[in-house]
Structure formats: structure tokens, C-alpha cells
Design an enzyme around this catalytic site. Structure first.
Site, mmCIF file in Angstrom:
data_model
loop_
_atom_site.group_PDB
_atom_site.id
_atom_site.type_symbol
_atom_site.label_atom_id
_atom_site.label_comp_id
_atom_site.label_asym_id
_atom_site.label_seq_id
_atom_site.Cartn_x
_atom_site.Cartn_y
_atom_site.Cartn_z
ATOM 1 N N LYS A 22 -10.687 -6.002 -0.006
ATOM 2 C CA LYS A 22 -9.303 -6.326 0.419
ATOM 3 C C LYS A 22 -8.725 -5.233 1.314
ATOM 4 O O LYS A 22 -8.180 -5.510 2.376
ATOM 5 C CB LYS A 22 -8.424 -6.507 -0.824
ATOM 6 C CG LYS A 22 -6.948 -6.586 -0.497
ATOM 7 C CD LYS A 22 -6.066 -6.498 -1.719
ATOM 8 C CE LYS A 22 -5.910 -5.134 -2.319
ATOM 9 N NZ LYS A 22 -4.642 -4.432 -2.159
ATOM 10 N N ASN A 23 -8.847 -3.977 0.893
ATOM 11 C CA ASN A 23 -8.157 -2.918 1.621
ATOM 12 C C ASN A 23 -8.821 -2.600 2.966
ATOM 13 O O ASN A 23 -8.165 -2.081 3.868
ATOM 14 C CB ASN A 23 -8.016 -1.671 0.746
ATOM 15 C CG ASN A 23 -7.007 -1.898 -0.372
ATOM 16 O OD1 ASN A 23 -6.221 -2.837 -0.323
ATOM 17 N ND2 ASN A 23 -7.057 -1.052 -1.397
ATOM 18 N N CYS A 116 2.426 -2.659 -4.552
ATOM 19 C CA CYS A 116 2.549 -2.489 -5.992
ATOM 20 C C CYS A 116 3.469 -1.317 -6.303
ATOM 21 O O CYS A 116 3.437 -0.299 -5.609
ATOM 22 C CB CYS A 116 1.179 -2.244 -6.606
ATOM 23 S SG CYS A 116 0.223 -3.756 -6.787
ATOM 24 N N ARG A 121 6.168 5.472 -2.285
ATOM 25 C CA ARG A 121 5.078 5.341 -1.308
ATOM 26 C C ARG A 121 5.605 5.580 0.101
ATOM 27 O O ARG A 121 5.763 4.653 0.904
ATOM 28 C CB ARG A 121 4.403 3.974 -1.481
ATOM 29 C CG ARG A 121 3.830 3.845 -2.885
ATOM 30 C CD ARG A 121 3.120 2.555 -3.138
ATOM 31 N NE ARG A 121 1.819 2.508 -2.505
ATOM 32 C CZ ARG A 121 0.976 1.487 -2.658
ATOM 33 N NH1 ARG A 121 1.309 0.459 -3.390
ATOM 34 N NH2 ARG A 121 -0.199 1.498 -2.062
ATOM 35 N N PRO A 122 5.887 6.850 0.405
ATOM 36 C CA PRO A 122 6.433 7.173 1.730
ATOM 37 C C PRO A 122 5.405 6.956 2.848
ATOM 38 O O PRO A 122 4.204 6.860 2.585
ATOM 39 C CB PRO A 122 6.788 8.656 1.607
ATOM 40 C CG PRO A 122 5.975 9.182 0.485
ATOM 41 C CD PRO A 122 5.662 8.041 -0.415
ATOM 42 N N GLN A 125 3.572 10.376 6.991
ATOM 43 C CA GLN A 125 2.355 10.814 7.690
ATOM 44 C C GLN A 125 1.969 9.816 8.780
ATOM 45 O O GLN A 125 1.413 10.187 9.809
ATOM 46 C CB GLN A 125 1.182 11.003 6.702
ATOM 47 C CG GLN A 125 1.416 12.092 5.684
ATOM 48 C CD GLN A 125 1.736 13.439 6.319
ATOM 49 O OE1 GLN A 125 1.039 13.926 7.200
ATOM 50 N NE2 GLN A 125 2.829 14.041 5.873
ATOM 51 N N ASP A 304 -7.512 3.418 -8.055
ATOM 52 C CA ASP A 304 -7.488 1.967 -8.283
ATOM 53 C C ASP A 304 -8.381 1.538 -9.450
ATOM 54 O O ASP A 304 -8.404 0.358 -9.809
ATOM 55 C CB ASP A 304 -7.915 1.212 -7.000
ATOM 56 C CG ASP A 304 -6.863 1.314 -5.915
ATOM 57 O OD1 ASP A 304 -5.728 1.716 -6.213
ATOM 58 O OD2 ASP A 304 -7.184 0.990 -4.757
ATOM 59 N N ARG A 396 -3.318 -10.962 -6.023
ATOM 60 C CA ARG A 396 -3.167 -10.291 -4.718
ATOM 61 C C ARG A 396 -4.489 -9.686 -4.276
ATOM 62 O O ARG A 396 -4.718 -9.501 -3.087
ATOM 63 C CB ARG A 396 -2.140 -9.153 -4.832
ATOM 64 C CG ARG A 396 -0.735 -9.632 -5.002
ATOM 65 C CD ARG A 396 0.164 -8.462 -5.238
ATOM 66 N NE ARG A 396 0.285 -7.701 -4.003
ATOM 67 C CZ ARG A 396 1.325 -6.954 -3.693
ATOM 68 N NH1 ARG A 396 2.327 -6.869 -4.526
ATOM 69 N NH2 ARG A 396 1.362 -6.301 -2.576
HETATM 70 N N1 EPU Z 1 1.579 9.542 0.877
HETATM 71 C C1 EPU Z 1 2.673 10.260 1.332
HETATM 72 N N2 EPU Z 1 3.055 10.059 2.628
HETATM 73 C C2 EPU Z 1 2.428 9.198 3.472
HETATM 74 C C3 EPU Z 1 1.321 8.468 2.992
HETATM 75 C C4 EPU Z 1 0.922 8.660 1.672
HETATM 76 O O1 EPU Z 1 3.263 11.058 0.607
HETATM 77 O O2 EPU Z 1 2.854 9.072 4.627
HETATM 78 C C5 EPU Z 1 1.115 9.768 -0.504
HETATM 79 C C6 EPU Z 1 1.270 8.563 -1.386
HETATM 80 O O3 EPU Z 1 2.569 8.491 -1.930
HETATM 81 C C7 EPU Z 1 0.198 8.802 -2.426
HETATM 82 C C8 EPU Z 1 -0.910 9.472 -1.634
HETATM 83 O O4 EPU Z 1 -0.281 9.998 -0.474
HETATM 84 O O5 EPU Z 1 0.677 9.678 -3.384
HETATM 85 C C9 EPU Z 1 -2.060 8.583 -1.220
HETATM 86 O O6 EPU Z 1 -1.568 7.418 -0.595
HETATM 87 P P1 EPU Z 1 -2.410 6.595 0.477
HETATM 88 O O7 EPU Z 1 -1.643 6.599 1.738
HETATM 89 O O8 EPU Z 1 -3.816 7.067 0.485
HETATM 90 O O9 EPU Z 1 -2.360 5.150 -0.166
HETATM 91 P P2 EPU Z 1 -2.002 3.807 0.540
HETATM 92 O O10 EPU Z 1 -2.565 3.744 1.906
HETATM 93 O O11 EPU Z 1 -0.559 3.505 0.351
HETATM 94 C C10 EPU Z 1 -4.191 2.623 -0.215
HETATM 95 C C11 EPU Z 1 -4.519 1.360 -0.943
HETATM 96 C C12 EPU Z 1 -4.188 1.512 -2.418
HETATM 97 C C13 EPU Z 1 -4.929 2.696 -2.980
HETATM 98 C C14 EPU Z 1 -4.635 3.958 -2.168
HETATM 99 C C15 EPU Z 1 -5.446 5.157 -2.617
HETATM 100 C C16 EPU Z 1 -4.173 -0.305 0.751
HETATM 101 C C17 EPU Z 1 -3.367 -1.423 1.254
HETATM 102 N N3 EPU Z 1 -3.763 0.269 -0.359
HETATM 103 O O12 EPU Z 1 -2.793 2.800 -0.380
HETATM 104 O O13 EPU Z 1 -4.632 0.329 -3.023
HETATM 105 O O14 EPU Z 1 -4.522 2.910 -4.319
HETATM 106 O O15 EPU Z 1 -4.927 3.712 -0.783
HETATM 107 O O16 EPU Z 1 -6.801 4.908 -2.505
HETATM 108 O O17 EPU Z 1 -5.206 0.023 1.313
HETATM 109 C C18 EPU Z 1 -4.692 -1.393 -4.606
HETATM 110 O O18 EPU Z 1 -5.553 -1.947 -3.911
HETATM 111 O O19 EPU Z 1 -4.409 -1.758 -5.781
HETATM 112 C C19 EPU Z 1 -3.967 -0.254 -4.073
HETATM 113 C C20 EPU Z 1 -2.832 0.188 -4.587
#
Ligand code: EPU
Length: 431
Positions: A22-23, A116, A121-122, A125, A304, A396
Site C-alpha cells: 500500500k505505502n 491514522c 504528524r507534521p 520536512q 507498523d 484501508r
Molecule cells: N515527522 C516529522 N516531520 C515531518 C515528517 C515526519 O516530525 O515533516 C515525524 C513523524 O511525526 C514521525 C516520524 O517523523 O514521528 C516518521 O514519520 P514518517 O514521515 O516516516 O511517516 P509517514 O510518511 O507519515 C509512513 C507510512 C506509515 C508508517 C511510517 C513509518 C505512508 C502513507 N505511511 O508514514 O504507515 O508508519 O511511514 O514507517 O506511507 C500504516 O501504513 O499503517 C502507516 C501508518
């Protein structure tokens, strides 16, 4: 509302085939609109988040044609850079349209991503990266607005490792002028998959899967046919379901390398895991043991998979310690496990799990996607009947979850919560 009703206590056995990731697919679909030529995406999972994103790109002009359940043809003839699909506000992957539209059209207006509720989830970056490429970015009225007359390559150092930011800034920079160097990148398999897809469209990306990704901007991208990698988290979830039910399950269409952190923990707590080229077999024939783990970025233990592992450790022997280091709010399901007899204390980002002899069935509510899957695993292993509410979260990200579990011998049914007859029928049949 739909819910799962489960009669626990059956060991899972047989074979299950894993769908596409999915991701990875979310990033690949966004990338697909960066060319006007046809793109064919294979091994696409048929899950809610993917279908919402396909609808959203359709609404801004892309031609989306389902060739079959897992194959889609996309022609990215975009006629609007404003994504105003209501469902997009609820999902995380929507943010990839910012990078893709900014890269292709020099402008994007996309709802601030939801997803979720597992912690704040800022996206600073992501926006830092877009700005470094020359874009103006502001967030107002719930929308992210990004605009650039021209994107120019730059040297960008991420302050933290983010899957989303790595993929998003990579998307924006493939058509930028000159070279972009991204440092402190996420190394997850789906980052590599999106880079491979972009390269198959003519992009010039090197180093995906390492800390440093180098992108040389190209004039344009072209059409491609591409198959998404298998979903490592779906595979891991079935590995844990096999382990928790003391089962014997062959999990097919996987890349064993992507599962190493999960395999290592299963071996440690007493499972047998046999790897083949594209499958893993998990066998558990006794009560599992305790462990300590911390979620980390790839190749560490994935966040995850944390809920599914905690649910399994809840009735394993001894005291386990699980530390969540990625998302601060990912233990919300623990209260639900407690209803099932688990003894888990959460202190800050650490769960101390005193393994009980057995869990007992209860009505529980899935607070998010992976926690929902964990509650299903708990229900499969528990004594008696468990009802897992809010299965829309689970759907989802898992295709035909209950159907696949049924094929492995689980007693599980998806029923409408008001359908007393169906619930009664299931209970009679299950005995
Ligand atoms: N973070 C920041 N600032 C940013 C981006 C991230 O502080 O600009 C923090 C987040 O708050 C978190 C950490 O960095 O504490 C890691 O976040 P990341 O950006 O890696 O996660 P994401 O891209 O929001 C994706 C997956 C998640 C998975 C995470 C970690 C997608 C759509 N989602 O989220 O998947 O948990 O990477 O591997 O790809 C799921 O599939 O159930 C799911 C939640």
C-alpha cells in the site's frame, strides 16, 4: 457499521498470497501523473486508501482505467492542481500529490494530510524540501499551497528520517533543473520502489535505499509498466497471526529480505521461520516467549508491526518490553487488549507486557489500521468470541483480510453490527 466477529482458538494453517505494498503504491500512483503518457501499474492492492487516491487523481483530470482488480492504467492528463476530494483529508498518502503536482505543473493545492491517529504528524520536512527547491509553500484553510516559477536542484539535509518527506521531495525534484542531493533519507523498501518506478519513467535517481539520494533532473518523464513490491507489513501481519495461533502458514509473494527484522524477533520468541526465494513459512507449536524491542526506521523493527507484536507478546511467557520510537500515540489499542485480559502497562513510549496464560474474547474497537489488525490477531488466539469494531480502518490497508484468514482456517466473519441474525448464525456455527 461493519465489524469482525471471531471465534478464537484455531491454529492457522495453509498458504496465503500477499498483495502489493500500500505505502509504495501511494507514491507510485502520485508519480504516475507526472507524465502524460500511459502508465500501467501492476500488483496494486485493492484497498480503501489506494482507491481514494485513484479517485482523487481522476477528479483532477487523470484518466484512470482498471484493467483488472490489481492492474490500473493511468494517463496523467492533469487539468487542475487543486485536489479537493473530501476523502483525501482523511488519508496520509494524499501528500504525495504535492510533490508530484509541484514537480510536473509548478503548483499544487492539496488538503493537509490526515491518516491514522497515531501521533502528531507534521510535514515540515516535506515543506522544507519543497522550499529548498525554490517553491513558496503556505498552509491555509486546511490546504497546503505550493507554487514555483521554476524548481532548481539543491542540497537538502532532512532533520529527521521521514519516509513521506523522502518520497515527496524526490517526486518534486525529478523534473527540477540540475542536481538534487537528499541526505538523511528513509531507506524503507517503498522509498526504493518509488525511485525504481520513477527511473523506469526516465528519471535519474541514484542511491535510493541508502542515506543519500542523488537526483539529476530530467526534461520529462515517459510512460512505463511497473509492478509494485509485495507489502512487507501485510506479510508481517500474517507471520504474527501464524505465530500467535500456534499455526503453520506459508506466506507467498514476499521479499524475505524486507521481513528480516520481523523474522529475527519471531525466531527469538520461539517460532520456526523458513525462508525461500519469495516466501516465508512460519511455524509455532508451543507457547511463545518474551522479548524486548524498539521500533526503528528500516531496517529496524517497523512501527507498523508494533501493535501486532505487542498483541502476541500479551499472552507469551514472561515480561516483554516494547518501545515505540516513531509515533508517540501508538499504544491506544492497549486498553482494548486489556479488555481481553492482557496485562500491559504503558509508561511514556514504552509498554511493559506481563504475558498472561491466555486472552479471552471481548468486544473491542480498532483505533487505527495496524492496531485493528493486532486486535484481530488477539481475537484469533483468544478463548471465545471477539468482536472487532471499526473494521473500515483495517480495510484501508488490508485486502480481503478476513477472507484470507478464513482460507487459513480462522473462524471470522465480517458482519453489519445491527445484523443480529448474522451474528447469531455465526455463533451457532462456531459452537
Ligand atoms: N515527522 C516529522 N516531520 C515531518 C515528517 C515526519 O516530525 O515533516 C515525524 C513523524 O511525526 C514521525 C516520524 O517523523 O514521528 C516518521 O514519520 P514518517 O514521515 O516516516 O511517516 P509517514 O510518511 O507519515 C509512513 C507510512 C506509515 C508508517 C511510517 C513509518 C505512508 C502513507 N505511511 O508514514 O504507515 O508508519 O511511514 O514507517 O506511507 C500504516 O501504513 O499503517 C502507516 C501508518
Amino acid at each position: 457499521m461493519e465489524q469482525y466477529i471471531i471465534k478464537g482458538g484455531r491454529s492457522l494453517a495453509g498458504e496465503v498470497v500477499i498483495n502489493g505494498a500500500k505505502n509504495a503504491a501511494l507514491g507510485v500512483i502520485a508519480a504516475a501523473i507526472m507524465t502524460d503518457e500511459p502508465v500501467i501499474i501492476e500488483n496494486l492492492p485493492d484497498v480503501l486508501d489506494i482507491n481514494v487516491l485513484l479517485d482523487a487523481i481522476g477528479e483532477i483530470g487523470a484518466v484512470v482505467e482498471r484493467i483488472d482488480r490489481h492492474t490500473v492504467r493511468i494517463i496523467g492528463t492533469i487539468n487542475s492542481v487543486e485536489v479537493d476530494n473530501e476523502s483525501m483529508r482523511k488519508m496520509r498518502g494524499s501528500y504525495y500529490l504535492i510533490g508530484a503536482l509541484l514537480g510536473k505543473c509548478g503548483s499544487a493545492q492539496v488538503p493537509l494530510p490526515g491518516g491514522c491517529n497515531i501521533g502528531s504528524r507534521p510535514i515540515e520536512q516535506h515543506t522544507k524540501g519543497f522550499r529548498a527547491l525554490g517553491a513558496d509553500v503556505d498552509i491555509s484553510f486546511g490546504m497546503v499551497n505550493a507554487k514555483a516559477d521554476k524548481l532548481t536542484g539543491n542540497h537538502i539535509y532532512f532533520d529527521l528520517v521521514s519516509v513521506g518527506a523522502t518520497i515527496n521531495v524526490m517526486l518534486a525534484s525529478v523534473l527540477a533543473e540540475g542536481q538534487t542531493i537528499l541526505e538523511n533519507c528513509a531507506k524503507e523498501p517503498h522509498v526504493v520502489d518509488v525511485a525504481n518506478f520513477l527511473n523506469s519513467m526516465g528519471a535519474n535517481i541514484k542511491g535510493a535505499g541508502t542515506d543519500v539520494i542523488r537526483i539529476r533532473g530530467v526534461e520529462k518523464l515517459h510512460g512505463s509498466t511497473y509492478s509494485i513490491i509485495p507489502d512487507q507489513i501485510e506479510a508481517g501481519t500474517f507471520m504474527l497471526a501464524a505465530a500467535a495461533t500456534r499455526g503453520d502458514v506459508l506466506i507467498k509473494n514476499v521479499i524475505p529480505k524486507h521481513l528480516e527484522a520481523i523474522t529475527a524477533k519471531l525466531l527469538e520468541i520461539g517460532c520456526e521461520v523458513a525462508e525461500d526465494d519469495d516466501s516465508v513459512r512460519v511455524i509455532a507449536n508451543r507457547r511463545l516467549g518474551q522479548t524486548q524491542l524498539k521500533t526503528l526506521v528500516y531496517p529496524g523493527f517497523p512501527t507498523d508491526m508494533q501493535p501486532q507484536m505487542t498483541a502476541t507478546l500479551a499472552f507469551s511467557e514472561g515480561t516483554s518490553i516494547v518501545t515505540e520510537s516513531i509515533f508517540e500515540n501508538r499504544f491506544k489499542y492497549v486498553d482494548e487488549l486489556t479488555r481481553m485480559g492482557a496485562s500491559i502497562k504503558v509508561e511514556g513510549n514504552t509498554a511493559i507486557i506481563n504475558g498472561v496464560e491466555k486472552l479471552t474474547g471481548a468486544t473491542v474497537c480498532s483505533p487505527d489500521l495496524r492496531a485493528g489488525a493486532a486486535l484481530v490477531i488477539a481475537g484469533l488466539a483468544a478463548e471465545g468470541f471477539t468482536i472487532v469494531e471499526q473494521v473500515e480502518y483495517i480495510e484501508r490497508g488490508y485486502e480481503h483480510f478476513e477472507v484470507k484468514l478464513k482460507e487459513l482456517g480462522a473462524m471470522i466473519e465480517r458482519v453489519e453490527d445491527t445484523d443480529a441474525k448474522a451474528i447469531q448464525k455465526f455463533k451457532l456455527k462456531a459452537g
